[in-house]
Write a protein that holds these residues in place. Structure first.
Motif, PDB file in Angstrom:
ATOM      1  N   HIS A  31       0.882  -1.162   0.005  1.00 36.50           N
ATOM      2  CA  HIS A  31       0.112   0.159  -0.178  1.00 36.50           C
ATOM      3  C   HIS A  31       0.884   1.184   0.075  1.00 36.50           C
ATOM      4  O   HIS A  31       1.567   1.716   1.139  1.00 36.50           O
ATOM      5  CB  HIS A  31      -0.858  -0.072   1.277  1.00 36.50           C
ATOM      6  N   LEU A  67      -0.571   4.799   2.092  1.00 32.36           N
ATOM      7  CA  LEU A  67      -0.519   5.111   3.769  1.00 32.36           C
ATOM      8  C   LEU A  67       0.668   4.840   4.625  1.00 32.36           C
ATOM      9  O   LEU A  67       1.517   4.334   3.939  1.00 32.36           O
ATOM     10  CB  LEU A  67      -1.600   3.907   4.260  1.00 32.36           C
ATOM     11  N   ILE A 117       1.674   3.305   8.354  1.00 32.48           N
ATOM     12  CA  ILE A 117       1.128   2.452   9.195  1.00 32.48           C
ATOM     13  C   ILE A 117       1.804   2.103  10.250  1.00 32.48           C
ATOM     14  O   ILE A 117       2.868   1.799  10.063  1.00 32.48           O
ATOM     15  CB  ILE A 117       0.530   1.251   8.660  1.00 32.48           C
ATOM     16  N   THR A 155       5.996   2.338   3.957  1.00 29.52           N
ATOM     17  CA  THR A 155       4.702   2.154   4.527  1.00 29.52           C
ATOM     18  C   THR A 155       4.413   1.978   5.939  1.00 29.52           C
ATOM     19  O   THR A 155       3.814   2.612   6.797  1.00 29.52           O
ATOM     20  CB  THR A 155       3.712   1.387   3.579  1.00 29.52           C
ATOM     21  N   GLU A 213      -7.799  -2.540   0.935  1.00 30.20           N
ATOM     22  CA  GLU A 213      -7.754  -1.647   2.220  1.00 30.20           C
ATOM     23  C   GLU A 213      -8.030  -2.619   3.527  1.00 30.20           C
ATOM     24  O   GLU A 213      -7.400  -2.011   4.733  1.00 30.20           O
ATOM     25  CB  GLU A 213      -8.888  -0.719   2.041  1.00 30.20           C
ATOM     26  N   VAL A 249      -3.554   3.485  11.001  1.00 28.89           N
ATOM     27  CA  VAL A 249      -3.062   4.502  10.054  1.00 28.89           C
ATOM     28  C   VAL A 249      -2.467   5.786  10.853  1.00 28.89           C
ATOM     29  O   VAL A 249      -3.350   6.340  11.617  1.00 28.89           O
ATOM     30  CB  VAL A 249      -4.137   4.764   9.074  1.00 28.89           C
ATOM     31  N   GLU A 306      -1.257   8.078   8.479  1.00 29.71           N
ATOM     32  CA  GLU A 306      -1.299   9.208   7.492  1.00 29.71           C
ATOM     33  C   GLU A 306      -1.740   8.420   6.200  1.00 29.71           C
ATOM     34  O   GLU A 306      -1.332   7.360   5.680  1.00 29.71           O
ATOM     35  CB  GLU A 306       0.120   9.930   7.364  1.00 29.71           C
ATOM     36  N   ASP A 307      -2.473   9.198   5.347  1.00 30.82           N
ATOM     37  CA  ASP A 307      -3.186   8.598   4.412  1.00 30.82           C
ATOM     38  C   ASP A 307      -2.557   9.995   3.220  1.00 30.82           C
ATOM     39  O   ASP A 307      -3.084  11.109   3.229  1.00 30.82           O
ATOM     40  CB  ASP A 307      -4.462   8.760   4.153  1.00 30.82           C
TER      41      ASP A 307
END
Length: 228
Positions: A113, A116, A118, A171, A211, A220, A222-223
């Motif tokens: 991903h 994101l 994580i 990530t 997701e 999470v 930050e996106d």
């Protein structure tokens, strides 16, 4: 001209391997991005890939599926896919094959991903063992062949195979030793990796299966994606 079928750059680790190899070699190809649907992609992906999966490379009437098979097909036709030095080539093939068939805990715990950031809920002993092996393997290549890439001075297929792992380390904030961390930074700075990341962050698709898998791994922080 080649046609390379891939899926979402945010999620598709397997697609990244041939894509970045072909970009690094400056090969001309048409990119066809086929977004993951919710549920099975079998029917839609079977239209271009016998195994119903990405990536898949078309070269005229020849069709190659599976990232390793695509890399070997390219190696038969273009110099620079594997190292020229015989010892480096043997090591690179072994390391790429180990990545292709192994590191199952890293794959399952830390799904690809790009968008994101994580914080993992926990690092299991099994995952830590694979991270230790990753440190060992990368340092072996860098030390044996002098860097800055895993099998020597030039980016080759072994780097392409570990490119998705580089994004996973970013990530999930995975801790690597000093030499491996420097390699991660070097890879992330490549224009090809920057291009993949930029295009991944611009994607507006959200596939619920991917997701949910990522959210199950941790919290999470930050996106970075463009909002749909």
């Amino acid at each position: 001209m080649y046609t390379l079928y891939i899926a979402n750059k945010n999620y598709s680790s397997w697609s990244l391997r041939p894509w970045i190899m072909m970009r690094e070699l400056e090969l001309l190809f048409e990119e066809k991005l086929m977004p993951f649907g919710n549920g099975s992609n079998w029917d839609s992906f079977r239209k271009f890939a016998p195994a119903g999966k990405v990536p898949c490379l078309h070269d005229g009437e020849s069709v190659m599926w599976d990232s390793l098979a695509i890399i070997e097909y390219l190696a038969d036709r273009h110099r620079g896919v594997w190292p020229e030095d015989a010892k480096a080539k043997i090591w690179a093939r072994c390391a790429a094959a180990e990545m292709h068939s192994g590191f199952t805990n890293l794959r399952s715990t830390c799904p690809m991903h790009v968008g994101l950031r994580i914080r993992l809920k926990a690092i299991s002993p099994e995952l830590q063992a694979e991270l230790d092996r990753l440190n060992e393997l990368w340092c072996e290549g860098l030390n044996r062949f002098g860097g800055p890439f895993l099998a020597g001075e030039k980016f080759t297929a072994v780097d392409a195979f570990f490119a998705p792992v580089v994004f996973r380390i970013q990530t999930y904030g995975l801790s690597m030793n000093t030499q491996a961390s420097a390699y991660v930074k070097r890879m992330l700075a490549l224009p090809t990796m920057q291009q993949w990341q930029t295009e991944a962050l611009r994607e507006k698709w959200r596939e619920q299966g991917h997701e949910k898998a990522v959210l199950a791994a941790g919290d999470v922080l930050e996106d970075k994606r463009m909002q749909p």
